[in-house]
Write a protein that holds these residues in place. Structure first.
Motif, PDB file in Angstrom:
ATOM      1  N   UNK A 187       0.542  -0.888   0.347  1.00 19.02           N
ATOM      2  CA  UNK A 187      -0.352   0.082  -0.412  1.00 19.02           C
ATOM      3  C   UNK A 187       0.993   1.364   0.730  1.00 19.02           C
ATOM      4  N   UNK A 188       2.168   1.250   0.813  1.00 24.20           N
ATOM      5  CA  UNK A 188       2.812   2.528   1.059  1.00 24.20           C
ATOM      6  C   UNK A 188       3.358   2.734  -0.732  1.00 24.20           C
ATOM      7  N   UNK A 189       3.779   2.015  -1.515  1.00 24.02           N
ATOM      8  CA  UNK A 189       4.889   2.060  -3.006  1.00 24.02           C
ATOM      9  C   UNK A 189       3.195   2.555  -3.341  1.00 24.02           C
ATOM     10  N   UNK A 190       2.525   1.966  -3.450  1.00 27.82           N
ATOM     11  CA  UNK A 190       1.528   1.496  -4.900  1.00 27.82           C
ATOM     12  C   UNK A 190       0.697   3.673  -4.397  1.00 27.82           C
ATOM     13  N   UNK A 191       1.293   3.841  -3.075  1.00 26.51           N
ATOM     14  CA  UNK A 191       0.607   5.723  -2.600  1.00 26.51           C
ATOM     15  C   UNK A 191       1.791   6.766  -3.005  1.00 26.51           C
ATOM     16  N   UNK A 192       2.698   5.854  -2.841  1.00 27.72           N
ATOM     17  CA  UNK A 192       4.165   6.580  -3.894  1.00 27.72           C
ATOM     18  C   UNK A 192       4.809   7.268  -4.882  1.00 27.72           C
ATOM     19  N   UNK A 193       3.694   6.135  -6.080  1.00 28.14           N
ATOM     20  CA  UNK A 193       5.081   5.998  -7.583  1.00 28.14           C
ATOM     21  C   UNK A 193       3.953   6.775  -8.567  1.00 28.14           C
ATOM     22  N   UNK A 194       4.121   6.828  -9.494  1.00 26.05           N
ATOM     23  CA  UNK A 194       3.502   6.935 -10.664  1.00 26.05           C
ATOM     24  C   UNK A 194       3.333   5.944 -11.710  1.00 26.05           C
ATOM     25  N   UNK A 195       4.820   4.947 -11.354  1.00 28.87           N
ATOM     26  CA  UNK A 195       4.581   4.028 -12.260  1.00 28.87           C
ATOM     27  C   UNK A 195       3.832   2.873 -11.578  1.00 28.87           C
ATOM     28  N   UNK A 196       4.112   1.836 -12.623  1.00 32.00           N
ATOM     29  CA  UNK A 196       2.897   1.424 -12.029  1.00 32.00           C
ATOM     30  C   UNK A 196       3.639  -0.325 -11.551  1.00 32.00           C
ATOM     31  N   UNK A 197       2.643  -0.537 -10.660  1.00 33.69           N
ATOM     32  CA  UNK A 197       2.728  -1.424  -9.806  1.00 33.69           C
ATOM     33  C   UNK A 197       1.885  -2.469  -9.847  1.00 33.69           C
TER      34      UNK A 197
END
Length: 740
Positions: free
Chosen positions: A518-528
């Protein structure tokens, strides 16, 4: 060719191991441990607002933090700025009130700085006394001059006084006595033993033998340039040899004397004497507490910082760009050479198994000593045969059909105008994973097979294992490609910078906890790509074969409880509530050490402890049991409480099975088979980078296909569009032919 075996006595091996063994190599904040006494300096820009008035809210939050630290047994010394600025604001107001109309028409004379200091100090200390008294904390006031510290007796008495006050849990509050200072002006003279409150704080930290110095500013820390510049980056750990010549400082403090330049000078001086220093924001309400909890906050200065990382270490962008360049060279290799590279990696892993196991055992021992949860330690430990299994899966990958430049479709657009849809690598992948050691080997081999560049960030609990695995794998990569094809991110501080590189990194795959994803999804514009939870269900229908049901449930829960494809919820048809099958099944699970929790119905009927949530990933020997009315209710339960990972039905009713298989909206849906089969290797994918519950690009176990995209190749003979006047389109499908 014999696989390269690393010499455990070689300097190269020891440099890798020593870097992994040092907590600071991956987590500089680890040096902020065993702190007992700290000096906190708060700057003018934090103490006052833009109009010069006191920032009462910020000061109140600061005092609350210091009260909390005081109650926890920390010894706190406070150095405060702001008296001159506050006094100037108050004297201007007083002058305005007492001015005649004629006075107001004349140019205003600048107020004397020493007078401003005298008036402001009284107001500032009165506020501190009020705030601390409200919090049931006693404070003391200390005004000092530069000349005081030229007297050895004064310095000795100062240390004794502070020591006795701290023993009584009093917070001493220091400020330079600008009202009687012999400096020409409080803002311009930088001579003496100390020259502002930043250097005073550093001097006091050394005098009282503090364990930590915290310099609070109006920005998050030290930046590579002015904080207002969008290209400036926060420097997490200051290395004098690297950053001194690179940093461009902005303006000095809005109201104070020196700004960031003064803070850095004071921090470098204190750090060189052995006192860790952190510059961080005083606007945040809990930064000091976070810092003492070991969280990465602000910019750290430490005398050993140059030992933690190479002065010439590349930054996040350079690492990603290097991985992309190496991936292009990898793609230029022949299919046979890429296959041979994978076989060399597999051989190298097996040849160095003893080294890998030794480093892993050290990681596991450290994790146990640090009190990590059993589920994490289980994932961390490499089981016997794991390296052999990893090498086998890599060889399976090597023998798979060449995935790059595979033609998926050929179309004749017009006469002698042929269009091909071909497979190609995604580019550069960033994989952030926790604990699971085989993940690094699987992901690296998949990246090599698909021609992708790779950046890896493993959990700090596995730093030794990750370091040796990375060294072994990259040692097998030929110089013609370059070992920067696979980069190992050393510090979690690099992750925020990497997540900003949407122009260089093409896909992020997090493998770990719900909070990590969740933290990574909320911290980047790169597709996750990935999944946040693995809440997998097994539904036992009323027509289930009893022996099969017990066998599947036992395997789904017991085989590897820490895996994301393990059963977390057992759903049972209501008709089986008093059935021998259920009684025997629950008894068998209990014998295996499984703790059972019940949903609303099962907790009552089976006298089980109530589950805290029906959406719960235990990742251990525990699971939830619940009754449902029928297969439709089971499907509804899964959709409401599941995570779209893997769900299974056990039934002999073909119609019920087909309904479950087609209506459950999960990445993997099974009939009469354990959820543990949801795995890249078991699916014949060779390996996997993870399991995706996304609905775009790839879903389920992500192997080779999930790390590829497509591009279009058009082969013509001089055709032009020209308004489509001279082209006769045929759009004819053509037979496929492999292009390698």
């Amino acid at each position: 060719m014999t696989a390269q075996k690393l010499d455990p006595h070689s300097p190269i091996f020891h440099s890798v191991r020593n870097q992994a063994l040092s907590p600071m190599a991956t987590d500089p904040a680890a040096c902020i441990k065993n702190v007992k006494r700290l000096v906190v300096k708060v700057g003018t820009a934090v103490v006052t607002r833009h109009d010069g008035r006191l920032a009462v809210g910020r000061l109140g939050a600061l005092c609350e933090q210091l009260k909390e630290l005081n109650s926890q047994g920390y010894e706190v010394v406070l150095v405060t700025s702001g008296a001159v600025g506050l006094g100037r604001q108050r004297l201007r107001y007083r002058k305005l009130v007492n001015s005649s109309l004629a006075d107001l028409q004349n140019p205003q004379v600048e107020l004397d700085g020493k007078g401003c200091a005298a008036v402001g100090q009284n107001s500032l200390m009165a506020l501190y006394d009020t705030l601390f008294s409200q919090l049931d904390v006693t404070s003391s006031q200390h005004l000092v001059k530069d000349s005081d510290f030229r007297n050895d007796s004064f310095r000795e008495q100062l240390s004794e006084t502070v020591k006795s006050l701290l023993a009584l849990k009093v917070i001493p509050v220091f400020n330079e006595n600008d009202a009687v200072s012999t400096r020409r002006t409080p803002y311009e003279d930088s001579s003496g033993i100390f020259w502002d409150n930043d250097s005073l704080a550093g001097l006091l930290a050394m005098e009282v033998k503090a364990d930590l110095l915290v310099l609070l500013s109006d920005v998050e820390g030290l930046y590579s340039g002015p904080p207002s510049d969008p290209n400036s980056k926060l420097i997490h750990t200051y290395i004098k040899e690297k950053h001194q010549a690179e940093i461009t400082f902005g303006d000095k403090s809005r109201l104070g004397r020196g700004g960031m330049t003064a803070k850095v000078d004071a921090a470098v001086c204190a750090a060189s004497s052995g006192i860790p220093v952190v510059i961080t924001s005083g606007y945040a309400t809990d930064n000091i507490i976070k810092l003492l909890q070991g969280k990465p906050v602000g910019t750290l200065f430490h005398k050993d910082a140059h030992l933690w990382t190479s002065v010439n270490e590349v930054d996040a962008r350079e690492m990603a760009v290097a991985a992309r360049e190496c991936s292009r060279r990898l793609q230029a290799m022949s299919s046979e050479d890429r296959r041979k590279l994978l076989l060399d990696v597999a051989d190298a892993l097996e040849a160095n198994e003893s080294l890998i196991m030794a480093e892993n055992e050290a990681d596991v021992a450290a994790a146990k000593a640090d009190g990590y949860e059993k589920a994490l330690i289980s994932r961390l430990a490499l089981k016997p045969g794991k390296i052999a299994g990893l090498a086998k899966s890599i060889r399976v990958l090597a023998d798979m059909e060449e995935p790059i430049s595979r033609i998926a479709k050929r179309t004749e657009l017009a006469d002698r105008l042929i269009l091909e849809k071909t497979s190609c690598p995604l580019g550069v992948l960033l994989i952030v994973f926790e604990s699971r050691l085989d993940a690094l080997g699987q992901i690296a081999s998949l990246a090599i097979r698909t021609g992708n560049g790779l950046l890896l960030k493993g959990g700090k609990e596995a730093r030794r294992s990750n370091a040796i695995l990375h060294k072994i794998i990259t040692s097998a990569i030929p110089d013609s490609v370059g070992d920067k094809l696979i980069g190992l991110v050393a510090s979690r501080e690099d992750i925020p910078d990497l997540l900003k590189l949407d122009d260089v990194i093409d896909l992020v795959i997090p493998r770990g906890s719900n909070s990590l994803v969740s933290q990574i999804k909320n911290s980047t514009k790169i597709p996750v790509l990935g999944h946040a939870d693995g809440v997998c269900h097994v539904y036992i229908d009323k027509s289930a074969n009893p022996d099969m049901a017990k066998k599947i449930v036992r395997d789904a829960k017991i085989d590897y409880p820490a895996a994301c494809n393990t059963m977390e919820t057992l759903l049972v048809h209501q008709d089986l509530s008093n059935n021998d099958l259920l009684k025997e099944l629950l008894a068998e699970l209990r014998r295996e050490g499984v703790t059972l929790y019940g949903g609303p119905r099962a907790s009552s009927l089976l006298n089980l402890p109530r589950a805290q949530s029906l959406h719960r990933e235990y990742s251990s020997l525990a699971c939830t049991v619940e009754f449902v009315d029928d297969v439709g209710a089971a499907i509804d339960h899964i959709h409401q409480h599941g995570s779209s990972h893997t769900d299974c039905i056990v039934t002999e009713d073909h119609e019920v099975a087909e309904m479950f298989l087609h209506r459950v909206d999960s990445a993997a849906v099974f009939h009469n088979a354990s959820t543990r089969f949801c795995d890249g290797a078991r699916f014949g994918l060779g390996a996997e980078v993870g399991v995706s519950t996304s609905r775009v690009h790839a879903r389920g176990p992500v192997g080779v296909e999930g790390l590829l995209t497509t591009r279009w190749i058009l082969r013509g003979s001089g055709q032009v569009v020209d308004g489509d006047q001279g082209v006769t389109y045929s759009h004819k499908d053509l037979p496929l032919q492999t292009q390698i």
